[in-house]
Design an enzyme around this catalytic site. Structure first.
Site, mmCIF file in Angstrom:
data_model
loop_
_atom_site.group_PDB
_atom_site.id
_atom_site.type_symbol
_atom_site.label_atom_id
_atom_site.label_comp_id
_atom_site.label_asym_id
_atom_site.label_seq_id
_atom_site.Cartn_x
_atom_site.Cartn_y
_atom_site.Cartn_z
ATOM 1 N N CYS A 2 -6.875 -1.538 2.558
ATOM 2 C CA CYS A 2 -7.968 -2.412 2.958
ATOM 3 C C CYS A 2 -9.271 -1.626 2.907
ATOM 4 C CB CYS A 2 -7.830 -3.002 4.363
ATOM 5 S SG CYS A 2 -6.364 -3.972 4.594
ATOM 6 N N ARG A 27 -8.644 -0.190 -2.763
ATOM 7 C CA ARG A 27 -7.910 0.005 -1.510
ATOM 8 C C ARG A 27 -7.011 -1.179 -1.172
ATOM 9 N NH1 ARG A 27 -10.336 4.045 1.441
ATOM 10 N NH2 ARG A 27 -9.314 3.308 3.321
ATOM 11 N N TRP A 74 -5.203 -5.413 1.789
ATOM 12 C CA TRP A 74 -3.850 -5.078 1.340
ATOM 13 C C TRP A 74 -2.961 -5.457 2.521
ATOM 14 C CZ3 TRP A 74 0.262 -2.061 2.911
ATOM 15 C CH2 TRP A 74 1.248 -1.798 1.946
ATOM 16 N N ASN A 100 -9.348 -2.269 9.062
ATOM 17 C CA ASN A 100 -8.424 -1.529 8.206
ATOM 18 C C ASN A 100 -7.552 -0.685 9.120
ATOM 19 O OD1 ASN A 100 -7.166 0.084 6.252
ATOM 20 N ND2 ASN A 100 -8.852 1.554 6.254
ATOM 21 N N GLY A 101 -6.236 -0.863 9.026
ATOM 22 C CA GLY A 101 -5.328 -0.088 9.883
ATOM 23 C C GLY A 101 -4.211 -0.985 10.380
ATOM 24 N N GLU A 490 7.215 12.479 -12.109
ATOM 25 C CA GLU A 490 5.876 11.915 -12.216
ATOM 26 C C GLU A 490 5.786 10.892 -13.360
ATOM 27 O OE1 GLU A 490 3.441 11.708 -10.410
ATOM 28 O OE2 GLU A 490 1.738 11.258 -11.678
ATOM 29 N N LYS A 494 4.731 7.018 -12.758
ATOM 30 C CA LYS A 494 3.612 6.369 -13.467
ATOM 31 C C LYS A 494 4.080 5.067 -14.089
ATOM 32 C CE LYS A 494 0.899 7.815 -12.176
ATOM 33 N NZ LYS A 494 0.789 8.928 -11.300
ATOM 34 N N GLU A 497 5.039 2.258 -11.453
ATOM 35 C CA GLU A 497 3.987 1.660 -10.629
ATOM 36 C C GLU A 497 3.057 0.728 -11.395
ATOM 37 O OE1 GLU A 497 1.283 5.702 -10.020
ATOM 38 O OE2 GLU A 497 1.339 4.240 -8.418
ATOM 39 N N HIS A 513 26.349 14.755 -13.081
ATOM 40 C CA HIS A 513 26.774 14.469 -11.704
ATOM 41 C C HIS A 513 26.512 13.018 -11.333
ATOM 42 C CE1 HIS A 513 27.513 18.712 -11.205
ATOM 43 N NE2 HIS A 513 26.354 18.929 -11.807
ATOM 44 N N LYS A 613 -4.821 2.194 -3.441
ATOM 45 C CA LYS A 613 -5.145 3.568 -3.814
ATOM 46 C C LYS A 613 -4.890 4.553 -2.678
ATOM 47 C CE LYS A 613 -6.711 6.722 -6.558
ATOM 48 N NZ LYS A 613 -5.765 7.170 -7.593
HETATM 49 O O1 M6R Z 1 -4.350 10.170 -1.890
HETATM 50 P P1 M6R Z 1 -3.026 10.867 -1.960
HETATM 51 O O2 M6R Z 1 -2.981 11.886 -3.041
HETATM 52 O O3 M6R Z 1 -2.599 11.427 -0.635
HETATM 53 O O4 M6R Z 1 -2.004 9.730 -2.344
HETATM 54 C C1 M6R Z 1 -0.643 10.002 -2.416
HETATM 55 C C2 M6R Z 1 0.102 8.877 -3.092
HETATM 56 O O5 M6R Z 1 -0.082 7.684 -2.394
HETATM 57 C C3 M6R Z 1 -0.357 8.672 -4.534
HETATM 58 O O6 M6R Z 1 -0.234 9.840 -5.285
HETATM 59 C C4 M6R Z 1 0.444 7.559 -5.215
HETATM 60 O O7 M6R Z 1 1.768 7.945 -5.356
HETATM 61 C C5 M6R Z 1 -0.191 7.208 -6.545
HETATM 62 N N1 M6R Z 1 -0.403 5.803 -6.638
HETATM 63 C C6 M6R Z 1 0.609 7.653 -7.706
HETATM 64 O O8 M6R Z 1 0.036 7.315 -8.922
#
Ligand code: M6R
Length: 618
Positions: A2, A27, A74, A100-101, A490, A494, A497, A513, A613
C-alpha cells in the site's frame, strides 16, 4: 504494501495526489482512492482496480480542493473492491484516513466500537482507525490521532484529514515507512520519496511513534510522548527521471538494461587505489577482526544474493556464513551474539520480516550491517552500519538491477573482509581487476538483446506455443551448482512471479533425490553450465535429463563447444568470466528470459498479480 500520500498547499490536491500515487503504485495496485477537503466538506472517491480506473473517474467528475490524502492498495483484510478501498471515513463522514500496515487487534477494537454504536462499512482492519479518531476527536485532529493510536497494535503509516480543519493533514507511523516532503507554501507526506520528488527534494524521515502535523506553511513533528521535536530535512540527490521508463516498454526491461551502468558506478565509487572503501560502514576494523561467524538474512531475491555471498565469503575471506530467510530467522531463536556479524540485505529497506530479523539480531547483541538500496530506509537507519547499492530507484516488482548490485557489493565486501582480516586470497591480486571487467562484459552481452526479435524472445515464443499445445501443462525447472545454484533459485523466482508458470530451482546434484521424477517431455529445464569446477557434473545432469526426454536450455560460457555440439534444445551464451563472478552474467539472460515469457503471455510485467514491491507487512 500500500502506498499513501497526503498534500496541503495551493495546488489542486487531486492532481498532486494522483501523480504521487502513480509513483507509489509499485507498492500495491488492486484499488485506489483519494479524499479532498473543500469549503468545509470532505469528498471521497475510491475505485477497485488500477489507479487508471480512479483517474478516469476523476476526469469525468473532478474533485476541487487544495488539501487531501490518497492511497493505492494491496489487500490484506477484505477483498479488493470499491468499499474496501481507502480512504476510510468515520460514521459522521467528518474524518478520512489512509493506512498502510496491519492493525493486529482490529477485531477487538471493532467489537468495542460497534457496541458503542459505530457502524462499519468495510471488511478492512483500517476502518477502525477512522472510528477511533472520531471517538477521540474534541476539536484538535492531532490530539485525537495521538490518543486513538495508543489503542492500536500492529503496524501503520497513516494520513488523516478532518473536514472541519481545512488545510491540515496529520501523519503518523509505526513500523511502516512515512516521509515528509517540505515544499514552498506546500507540504507532503508519503510512503516513499518518488511520490514527492517532482515538488521537493527536502525530505524528513519519520521515526516510529512520531506524529507530523502539516499545513501549507508549517510542519510540526511530535515525538512518541507528544513533545515537539526538531528534525533536519535531508536533501535528496537523485532525479525523478530515474523513475521514468525512458522509452522502454516496461520498467523491468529498463532496469535490466541499466545493470552495466549500475555495476560500473559501484566499482568506481568503492574501489580506490586498488583498495575497497566503504565510507558509511561504521563498523571498525577491530570489530571486523573479532567476528567469528556471519549470518546473512534477507527475503526473496535479496536472499538469493545472500546465498551467493556465502559462497564468496567462505571461499575467499574464510569466515563461516549461514543464510536465512528473514521470516524464519526472526522466529527461531537464532544463535547469534557479540561475535556474529549479521548482514541484512534489502532493496527497499522496508521489508517487514527483514526489519524484524534485524531487531532480533540486535537484541541478541550482534552487530548488524545492512546492504540496502533505498537511502534512509528503516533497515538502513536501524542497522549499525550500511553499504548502499546506489542502484537508483527500482520500480518493477521483479527485482533485477538490485540483485546484481547486491552481488557486486558482496564481492567487494568479501575482498574488504579478507583484507581487514589479513586472509591471503588465492587470486587476490587479480580479484578487483577481473571484477571491474564485469560491466563491459554485461554491456556487450546485453547489446545482442536490444532488438525485440532477440534469441531469448524467440525461445519465449516457442515455449508459449509449446505450453498452449500441451493444454497449459508445461513448467520450468532451473538447475545450477555451487555459486550458480542461487541463480537457479533466482531464475525460477523471476519466471514465476511475472509469468505465473510453475518454476522450481534446484541444486543440480539433488536431481536424483527426487526432482528427476518430474522429467518427461513437459518441463523445460534451464541448466546453468558455465565454465566452473563442477562443469562436468552439470554435463552429466544434462545427459540424464536429455535421456528422459526433457527439453534443455543450457546456459553456457561463450565458445563452449561441448554443449553446442551435443544438440541442446536451446543455448544461451554468456561471456567467459571467472567462475566466482559468473553469477552476475548468468543472472541477466535469466531475467530477460522471464521477461520475454511474461511478455509472450501478455501479462502485466511491472505489476504482477498478488505482489507488491515492498512487503511491509508480515
Ligand atoms: O526490498 P527487499 O529486497 O527486502 O525485498 C525482498 C523481496 O520481497 C523481493 O526481493 C521479492 O522477492 C522480489 N519481488 C523478487 O523479484
Amino acid at each position: 504494501m500500500c502506498g499513501i500520500i497526503g498534500y496541503t498547499g495551493k495546488k489542486n490536491a487531486e492532481e498532486v495526489l494522483l501523480k504521487g500515487l502513480s509513483r507509489l503504485e509499485y507498492r500495491g495496485y488492486d484499488s485506489a482512492g483519494v479524499a479532498v477537503l473543500k469549503a468545509g466538506e470532505l469528498h471521497v472517491r475510491k475505485k477497485q482496480g488500477k489507479l487508471s480506473v480512479l483517474a478516469e473517474d476523476l476526469k469525468r467528475a473532478p474533485l476541487a480542493g487544495n488539501t487531501g490524502i490518497g492511497h493505492t492498495r494491496w489487500a490484506t483484510h477484505g477483498v479488493p473492491n470499491d468499499i474496501n478501498a481507502h480512504p476510510h471515513v468515520d460514521h459522521k463522514r467528518h474524518i478520512a484516513v489512509v493506512h498502510n500496515g496491519i492493525i493486529e487487534n482490529y477485531q477487538q477494537l471493532k467489537e468495542k466500537l460497534q457496541k458503542a454504536g459505530y457502524a462499519f462499512s468495510s471488511d478492512t482492519d483500517s476502518e477502525v482507525i477512522a472510528h477511533l479518531i472520531s471517538e477521540q476527536y474534541k476539536g484538535d485532529l492531532r490530539a485525537a490521532v495521538r490518543t486513538a493510536l495508543k489503542q492500536v497494535k500492529g503496524s501503520f503509516a497513516i494520513a488523516v484529514v478532518h473536514r472541519g480543519e481545512p488545510g491540515r493533514v496529520i501523519g503518523a507511523r509505526k513500523d511502516s515507512p512515512l516521509i515528509v516532503g517540505l515544499g514552498e507554501e506546500e507540504n507532503f507526506i508519503a510512503s516513499d520519496i518518488p511520490a514527492v520528488l517532482e515538488y521537493t527534494r527536502k525530505v524528513i524521515y519519520l521515526e516510529n511513534g512520531e506524529i507530523v502535523d502539516l499545513s501549507g506553511d508549517t510542519c510540526v513533528i511530535c515525538g512518541p510522548k507528544g513533545k515537539k521535536i526538531r528534525k533536519r530535512p535531508v536533501e535528496i540527490k537523485w532525479d525523478i527521471s530515474q523513475a521514468e521508463k525512458k522509452g522502454y516498454r516496461h520498467f523491468m526491461l529498463k532496469e535490466i538494461f541499466e545493470q552495466p551502468e549500475v555495476l560500473r558506478n559501484i566499482f568506481k565509487e568503492r574501489i580506490k587505489g586498488g583498495r575497497v572503501e566503504f565510507e558509511e560502514l561504521a563498523i571498525r576494523d577491530t570489530q571486523i577482526r573479532k567476528i567469528k561467524r556471519i549470518a546473512i538474512v534477507a527475503c526473496g531475491t535479496a536472499y538469493h544474493a545472500g546465498l551467493t555471498g556465502k559462497y564468496m565469503i567462505e571461499k575467499y575471506a574464510k569466515v563461516p556464513v549461514w543464510v536465512d530467510n528473514s521470516s524464519e530467522f526472526r522466529y527461531r531463536e537464532p544463535l547469534v551474539g557479540r561475535d556474529t556479524l549479521v548482514i541484512v540485505i534489502s532493496q527497499s529497506g522496508e521489508t517487514a520480516d527483514t526489519l524484524a530479523a534485524l531487531r532480533e539480531a540486535k537484541d541478541r547483541g550482534a552487530r548488524v550491517l545492512a546492504i540496502c538500496n533505498v537511502l534512509g530506509s528503516s533497515i538502513a537507519r536501524e542497522s549499525d552500519g550500511v553499504i548502499y547499492t546506489h542502484a537508483g530507484p527500482e520500480i518493477a516488482v521483479a527485482s533485477t538491477k538490485a540483485y546484481t548490485a547486491q552481488l557486486a557489493i558482496l564481492y567487494l565486501f568479501t575482498y574488504y573482509l579478507a583484507s581487514v582480516r589479513k586472509v591471503a586470497m588465492t587470486d587476490g591480486r587479480s580479484f578487483l581487476r577481473r571484477l571491474k571487467r564485469l560491466p563491459s562484459l554485461a554491456e556487450r552481452m546485453l547489446a545482442q538483446y536490444h532488438s525485440r526479435k532477440n534469441i531469448l524472445a524467440r525461445y519465449a515464443a516457442e515455449f508459449h506455443e509449446y505450453y498452449l499445445a500441451r493444454n497449459n501443462k508445461s513448467c520450468f525447472l532451473y538447475l545450477g551448482r555451487n555459486i550458480n545454484y542461487p541463480n537457479a533459485l533466482e531464475g525460477a523466482l523471476k519466471l514465476k512471479e511475472i509469468s505465473y508458470i510453475s518454476a522450481e530451482g534446484y541444486p543440480a546434484g539433488e536431481m536424483k533425490h527426487g526432482p528427476i521424477a518430474l522429467i518427461d517431455e513437459n518441463p523445460w529445464v534451464v541448466c546453468i553450465a558455465v565454465q566452473a569446477d563442477t562443469y562436468e557434473k552439470m554435463l552429466s545432469n544434462i545427459q540424464e535429463i536429455k535421456a528422459r526426454g526433457g527439453i534443455v536450455i543450457a546456459v553456457v560460457s561463450a565458445g563452449d563447444k561441448t554443449l553446442r555440439d551435443s544438440k541442446m534444445n536451446y543455448l544461451i551464451e554468456v561471456p567467459r568470466a571467472p567462475e566466482a563472478f559468473s553469477p552476475v552474467l548468468v543472472a541477466i539472460p535469466l531475467q530477460l528470459l522471464a521477461y520475454h515469457v511474461a511478455a509472450e503471455f501478455g501479462y502485466d510485467i511491472d505489476q504482477p498479480r498478488n505482489l507488491a514491491k515492498s512487503v511491509t507487512v508480515e
